[in-house]
Design an enzyme around this catalytic site. Structure first.
Site, PDB file in Angstrom:
ATOM      1  N   LYS A 197       0.821  -1.088  -0.210  1.00 39.62           N
ATOM      2  CA  LYS A 197      -0.033   0.072  -0.049  1.00 39.62           C
ATOM      3  C   LYS A 197       0.838   1.262   0.123  1.00 39.62           C
ATOM      4  CE  LYS A 197      -3.712   2.475   2.591  1.00 39.62           C
ATOM      5  NZ  LYS A 197      -4.643   2.310   3.646  1.00 39.62           N
ATOM      6  N   ARG A 207     -10.859  10.334   2.143  1.00 44.81           N
ATOM      7  CA  ARG A 207     -10.689  11.017   3.312  1.00 44.81           C
ATOM      8  C   ARG A 207     -11.772  11.792   3.583  1.00 44.81           C
ATOM      9  NH1 ARG A 207      -4.155  11.419   2.904  1.00 44.81           N
ATOM     10  NH2 ARG A 207      -3.963   9.203   3.029  1.00 44.81           N
ATOM     11  N   ARG A 220       1.222  10.170   5.430  1.00 46.19           N
ATOM     12  CA  ARG A 220       1.196   8.696   6.050  1.00 46.19           C
ATOM     13  C   ARG A 220       2.577   8.304   5.606  1.00 46.19           C
ATOM     14  NH1 ARG A 220      -3.516   8.535   8.156  1.00 46.19           N
ATOM     15  NH2 ARG A 220      -5.594   8.429   6.889  1.00 46.19           N
ATOM     16  N   GLU A 236       7.307  -6.607   1.092  1.00 44.90           N
ATOM     17  CA  GLU A 236       5.916  -6.217   2.014  1.00 44.90           C
ATOM     18  C   GLU A 236       5.093  -7.603   1.957  1.00 44.90           C
ATOM     19  OE1 GLU A 236       4.787  -4.450   4.279  1.00 44.90           O
ATOM     20  OE2 GLU A 236       5.870  -2.581   4.211  1.00 44.90           O
ATOM     21  N   LYS A 251      -2.251  -1.398  -3.750  1.00 42.48           N
ATOM     22  CA  LYS A 251      -3.025  -0.324  -3.835  1.00 42.48           C
ATOM     23  C   LYS A 251      -2.183   0.833  -3.858  1.00 42.48           C
ATOM     24  CE  LYS A 251      -6.132   2.336  -0.723  1.00 42.48           C
ATOM     25  NZ  LYS A 251      -6.309   2.281   0.690  1.00 42.48           N
ATOM     26  N   SER A 277     -10.259   5.645  -4.669  1.00 44.82           N
ATOM     27  CA  SER A 277     -11.368   6.825  -4.719  1.00 44.82           C
ATOM     28  C   SER A 277     -10.791   7.877  -5.847  1.00 44.82           C
ATOM     29  CB  SER A 277     -11.487   7.548  -3.488  1.00 44.82           C
ATOM     30  OG  SER A 277     -10.259   7.975  -2.658  1.00 44.82           O
ATOM     31  N   TYR A 316     -14.979   1.437  -6.807  1.00 49.79           N
ATOM     32  CA  TYR A 316     -16.132   2.193  -6.650  1.00 49.79           C
ATOM     33  C   TYR A 316     -17.183   1.805  -7.894  1.00 49.79           C
ATOM     34  CZ  TYR A 316     -13.681   3.578  -2.837  1.00 49.79           C
ATOM     35  OH  TYR A 316     -12.937   3.772  -1.290  1.00 49.79           O
TER      36      TYR A 316
HETATM   37  C1  PBG Z   1      -7.204   3.413   5.561  1.00 46.26           C
HETATM   38  C2  PBG Z   1      -7.721   3.272   4.211  1.00 46.26           C
HETATM   39  C3  PBG Z   1      -7.640   4.285   3.144  1.00 46.26           C
HETATM   40  C4  PBG Z   1      -8.272   3.716   2.028  1.00 46.26           C
HETATM   41  C5  PBG Z   1      -8.792   2.526   2.304  1.00 46.26           C
HETATM   42  N1  PBG Z   1      -8.231   2.162   3.691  1.00 46.26           N
HETATM   43  C6  PBG Z   1      -7.099   5.617   3.402  1.00 46.26           C
HETATM   44  C7  PBG Z   1      -5.771   5.819   3.634  1.00 46.26           C
HETATM   45  O1  PBG Z   1      -4.751   5.071   3.781  1.00 46.26           O
HETATM   46  O2  PBG Z   1      -5.295   7.012   3.725  1.00 46.26           O
HETATM   47  C8  PBG Z   1      -8.249   4.541   0.823  1.00 46.26           C
HETATM   48  C9  PBG Z   1      -9.241   3.899  -0.198  1.00 46.26           C
HETATM   49  C10 PBG Z   1      -9.477   4.804  -1.292  1.00 46.26           C
HETATM   50  O3  PBG Z   1      -8.819   5.904  -1.524  1.00 46.26           O
HETATM   51  O4  PBG Z   1     -10.423   4.525  -2.082  1.00 46.26           O
HETATM   52  N2  PBG Z   1      -8.511   2.692   6.506  1.00 46.26           N
END
Ligand code: PBG
Length: 327
Positions: A197, A207, A220, A236, A251, A277, A316
């Site tokens: 990730k 968010r 992050r 990982e 991801k 997203s 989505y």
């Molecule tokens: C963390 C999480 C995130 C997403 C899925 N799980 C946000 C992040 O890591 O900041 C993002 C998914 C997306 O953008 O569709 N709980």
């Protein structure tokens, strides 16, 4: 001597020929729909930056999952938006926390017809927006967080999750969760690890969906991966598999197709990709302006993610794609 000219266009001539020779197939069976459920609202709230996706009430969530089941979508993954957030993110493991309430309801109503997954993280529930506990100097405390992840896993398993999906990128999280589940008799609950990730700017709309702002304009990058790295992803993934992950994920998806393609031959468990997203929002925004054909681009994106080697896609577009695929 003359050689016959190679004519690759012969097999592209008709739709049925193209269907016959297609190397990659996208099926409704490959789709997982991410869904948001918010505590303390009476009506679903639209999410402006994820057009067509809403923060659900529990009843509207059940209706949406029933519609997805009718379309044949095999999996959903839940994200919770609590009414109140605190330092430790206690809504994440509260038995009456919103995701647990939603899981119980879905388990009763449609639990045999769809795989119920729960995102396992603290960021939606913490006042500071980080995925773990903060130390006094504001760092994310890896090992302290692992204990809480164990609690979240148990709360989600007790509420009826088939699969828990740790997304916090703490080292050792899969092992901590596996041990917590096994110690409490939840050996049958599977783990889908957000293994590779990246610290991506493409999570912006998400968010908004979960009302998360990272404290002090933070990010992050201290726990999610650097977009510059690909070999690190393989490490990982190997670590998460060694700790007991049943499914591993890459991801985001499109900017990381090379990561998926590199992971595929290394991994003999199911490989998931998350079309996030921001990837969805870009398609919707351009389509709204009439600049691209949104449905066509969506199907092209999802097909490309499958072509790169992913077995399943969190997207989505799940409902829209299922409607297209069902003709
Ligand atoms: C963390 C999480 C995130 C997403 C899925 N799980 C946000 C992040 O890591 O900041 C993002 C998914 C997306 O953008 O569709 N709980």
């Amino acid at each position: 001597m003359s050689f016959p000219q190679r004519r690759l266009r012969r097999l592209r001539r008709t739709p049925t020929l193209r269907r016959l020779v297609a190397e990659t197939r996208l099926s409704v069976d490959d789709l997982i729909a991410p869904l948001f459920v918010r505590e303390g609202i009476d009506e679903p709230h639209p999410i402006e930056s994820i057009p067509g996706v809403v923060q659900h009430t529990v009843p509207s969530l059940v209706a949406e999952v029933e519609a997805l089941v009718a379309l044949g979508v095999p999996g959903v993954i839940l994200f919770g938006v609590p009414e109140a957030k605190d330092e430790r993110g206690s809504g994440a493991w509260d038995p009456d926390g919103i995701v647990q309430v939603a899981l119980r309801e879905l388990r009763d109503r449609v639990g045999d017809l769809v795989v119920l997954m729960a995102d396992l993280c603290l960021d939606e529930y913490t006042s500071h927006g980080h995925c773990g506990l903060l130390t006094d100097d504001g760092d994310v405390d890896n090992d302290g967080t692992l204990e809480l992840y164990g609690e979240v896993a148990l709360a989600q398993a007790e509420a009826g999750a088939d699969i828990v999906a740790p997304s916090g990128m703490m080292d050792g999280e899969v092992l901590a969760i596996r041990e917590a589940l096994d110690d409490d008799g939840f050996e049958q609950v599977a783990i889908m690890a957000y293994a590779a990730k990246y610290a991506s700017a493409l999570y912006g709309p998400f968010r908004d969906a979960v009302d998360v702002t990272i404290a002090g304009g933070g990010d992050r990058k201290g726990y999610q991966q650097d977009p510059a790295n690909v070999r690190e992803s393989l490490e990982e993934i190997r670590l998460d598999l060694g700790e007991g992950a049943d499914i591993v994920m890459v991801k985001p998806a499109l900017a990381y197709l090379d990561v998926i393609a590199r992971a595929r031959p290394e991994v003999d468990v199911p490989l998931a990709a998350y079309h996030v997203s921001g990837e969805y929002a870009m398609v919707k925004a351009a389509a709204e302006r009439g600049w691209i054909d949104g449905h066509a681009v969506a199907m092209e994106h999802l097909t490309s993610i499958r072509r790169s080697g992913a077995d399943m896609i969190l997207t989505y577009f799940a409902r829209e794609a299922a409607e297209v695929l069902n003709g």
